[in-house]
Design a protein around this motif. Sequence first.
Motif, mmCIF file in Angstrom:
data_model
loop_
_atom_site.group_PDB
_atom_site.id
_atom_site.type_symbol
_atom_site.label_atom_id
_atom_site.label_comp_id
_atom_site.label_asym_id
_atom_site.label_seq_id
_atom_site.Cartn_x
_atom_site.Cartn_y
_atom_site.Cartn_z
ATOM 1 N N VAL A 194 0.881 -1.055 0.140
ATOM 2 C CA VAL A 194 0.100 -0.052 -0.247
ATOM 3 C C VAL A 194 1.043 1.346 -0.006
ATOM 4 C CG1 VAL A 194 -1.754 -1.036 1.407
ATOM 5 C CG2 VAL A 194 -0.104 0.084 2.725
ATOM 6 N N THR A 195 2.018 1.074 0.271
ATOM 7 C CA THR A 195 2.888 2.382 0.284
ATOM 8 C C THR A 195 2.806 3.163 -1.039
ATOM 9 O OG1 THR A 195 4.516 1.540 2.245
ATOM 10 C CG2 THR A 195 5.425 3.397 0.536
ATOM 11 N N PRO A 196 3.108 2.517 -2.089
ATOM 12 C CA PRO A 196 3.198 3.159 -3.349
ATOM 13 C C PRO A 196 1.660 3.750 -3.600
ATOM 14 C CG PRO A 196 3.899 0.830 -3.818
ATOM 15 C CD PRO A 196 3.323 0.932 -2.398
ATOM 16 N N ILE A 197 0.584 3.278 -3.228
ATOM 17 C CA ILE A 197 -0.738 3.866 -3.432
ATOM 18 C C ILE A 197 -0.753 5.126 -2.656
ATOM 19 C CG2 ILE A 197 -3.201 3.706 -3.288
ATOM 20 C CD1 ILE A 197 -2.664 0.621 -3.711
ATOM 21 N N ILE A 198 -0.474 5.169 -1.147
ATOM 22 C CA ILE A 198 -0.658 6.446 -0.578
ATOM 23 C C ILE A 198 0.437 7.364 -0.721
ATOM 24 C CG2 ILE A 198 -0.185 7.009 2.116
ATOM 25 C CD1 ILE A 198 -1.133 4.348 2.891
ATOM 26 N N THR A 199 1.682 6.817 -1.155
ATOM 27 C CA THR A 199 2.747 7.907 -1.593
ATOM 28 C C THR A 199 2.196 8.777 -2.894
ATOM 29 O OG1 THR A 199 4.444 6.466 -0.871
ATOM 30 C CG2 THR A 199 5.156 8.077 -2.404
ATOM 31 N N SER A 200 1.738 7.846 -3.869
ATOM 32 C CA SER A 200 1.459 8.522 -5.056
ATOM 33 C C SER A 200 0.426 9.645 -4.902
ATOM 34 C CB SER A 200 0.934 7.648 -6.164
ATOM 35 O OG SER A 200 1.933 6.724 -6.437
ATOM 36 N N ILE A 201 -0.713 9.481 -4.240
ATOM 37 C CA ILE A 201 -1.955 10.296 -3.915
ATOM 38 C C ILE A 201 -1.352 11.332 -2.839
ATOM 39 C CG2 ILE A 201 -4.008 10.569 -2.925
ATOM 40 C CD1 ILE A 201 -4.788 7.579 -3.618
ATOM 41 N N THR A 202 -0.598 10.984 -1.889
ATOM 42 C CA THR A 202 -0.238 12.222 -1.024
ATOM 43 C C THR A 202 0.798 13.152 -1.795
ATOM 44 O OG1 THR A 202 -0.167 10.672 0.786
ATOM 45 C CG2 THR A 202 1.030 12.677 0.930
ATOM 46 N N ARG A 203 1.686 12.713 -2.739
ATOM 47 C CA ARG A 203 2.529 13.651 -3.474
ATOM 48 C C ARG A 203 1.697 14.361 -4.452
ATOM 49 N NH1 ARG A 203 4.272 13.037 -8.511
ATOM 50 N NH2 ARG A 203 3.219 10.975 -8.658
ATOM 51 N N GLU A 204 0.668 14.059 -5.031
ATOM 52 C CA GLU A 204 -0.138 14.778 -5.594
ATOM 53 C C GLU A 204 -0.980 15.934 -4.989
ATOM 54 O OE1 GLU A 204 -0.394 14.893 -9.155
ATOM 55 O OE2 GLU A 204 1.058 13.221 -9.294
ATOM 56 N N VAL A 205 -1.362 15.519 -3.484
ATOM 57 C CA VAL A 205 -2.010 16.390 -2.762
ATOM 58 C C VAL A 205 -1.049 17.426 -2.323
ATOM 59 C CG1 VAL A 205 -3.057 16.799 -0.415
ATOM 60 C CG2 VAL A 205 -3.664 14.700 -1.919
ATOM 61 N N PHE A 206 0.196 17.075 -1.904
ATOM 62 C CA PHE A 206 1.198 18.042 -1.451
ATOM 63 C C PHE A 206 1.496 18.819 -2.623
ATOM 64 C CE2 PHE A 206 3.238 15.269 1.952
ATOM 65 C CZ PHE A 206 2.216 15.567 2.728
ATOM 66 N N GLY A 207 1.511 18.560 -3.970
ATOM 67 C CA GLY A 207 1.520 19.506 -5.165
ATOM 68 C C GLY A 207 0.524 20.481 -5.375
ATOM 69 N N THR A 208 -0.480 20.434 -4.748
ATOM 70 C CA THR A 208 -1.579 21.534 -4.917
ATOM 71 C C THR A 208 -1.250 22.426 -3.793
ATOM 72 O OG1 THR A 208 -3.220 20.358 -3.502
ATOM 73 C CG2 THR A 208 -3.347 19.653 -5.741
ATOM 74 N N VAL A 209 -0.724 22.470 -3.004
ATOM 75 C CA VAL A 209 -0.406 23.523 -2.006
ATOM 76 C C VAL A 209 0.167 24.703 -2.805
ATOM 77 C CG1 VAL A 209 0.819 24.332 0.029
ATOM 78 C CG2 VAL A 209 0.253 22.037 -0.211
ATOM 79 N N PRO A 210 -0.390 25.986 -2.592
ATOM 80 C CA PRO A 210 0.013 27.272 -3.275
ATOM 81 C C PRO A 210 1.501 27.409 -2.901
ATOM 82 C CG PRO A 210 -2.178 27.491 -2.289
ATOM 83 C CD PRO A 210 -1.801 26.105 -1.835
#
Length: 331
Positions: A194-210
Amino acid sequence: MKMTLTTKSPDPRPTLAQRGSSALGDRVFSWWTLGTGLLVLAVLGLILITTVTEAWPAFDAMGLRFITERVWDPNPATGDAIFGALSFAYGTAVSSLIALLFAVPVSVGIALFLTELAPRRLRAPAVTVIDLLAAVPSVVFGLWGILVVAPALVPVYQGIHNLVGGVPVLGSLFGPVSTGRNFMTAGIILAIMVTPIITSITREVFGTVPRADKDAALALGATRWEMIWGAVFPHSFGGVVGAVMLGLGRAMGETIAVALVIGGSTNITANLFASGNTMAAVIVQQFGESTGTYTAALIGLGVVLFAMTVLINVLAQVVVRRAEARMKGSR
């Protein structure tokens, strides 16, 4: 001789407010999005109705004991068969929680490294490796776990037991070791999955921070960690929780990998080094040999797993709403 130039006054109506040929397209788009949203709900409803119908003979025979009973004996020597899901629900919860304890810190750390610290030339190869890890079939993880990981971890488990076996609480959690196929090994394998799944989504979420929020925190004298804690985490909290929930759903529903490394015992114990079983694993292990009420009971395990997943997601949404309300109130 004077010449006066006259200009045509612009249309006072905004262009976007004018109704033209696009009105039909807007209505079609609205109907289409509404239909797709209702389709998802309809599919979930049909799945629930179908599985409950198929599992009803077991529910009717066991009643509430199907959830509260820890014994699973489909072929007793005397008496009626007993179908209790409690032991398997316990194994599902324990192995999934172990997986999250290992996977979430690692996933968040990788995502922060890729978005905040990693050199630009390193980000693309690292993301590719993570995506490839997510594409590995679960049976490969299971075979690797039973052939390599489980035997290698037995001395580690034994050393932990020898170290903390006399401590009252830790001694119960890290009890005697009989084999490497146990709750802990299943949780470790699930964490890797599950680490790749959580990592990929979390990385995309962090990328949305202004970027402006990050620069403002740094301009006020915050360190990089203070900027992450004060600007990145509050903005990304809901998305990170969603990523964790998706990883938890994958962990709770995993079958082959867990069936190979968890031991296959109907067992409720505090000892994480003891063998057990999960609902998804027991379904794949026993479905081929089941008939009648036995088959209905296995389908009933799927219904209970579905209900647990829905309940956990609802609780996660409540937690996110309350946390975001507190964050907004503190600003």
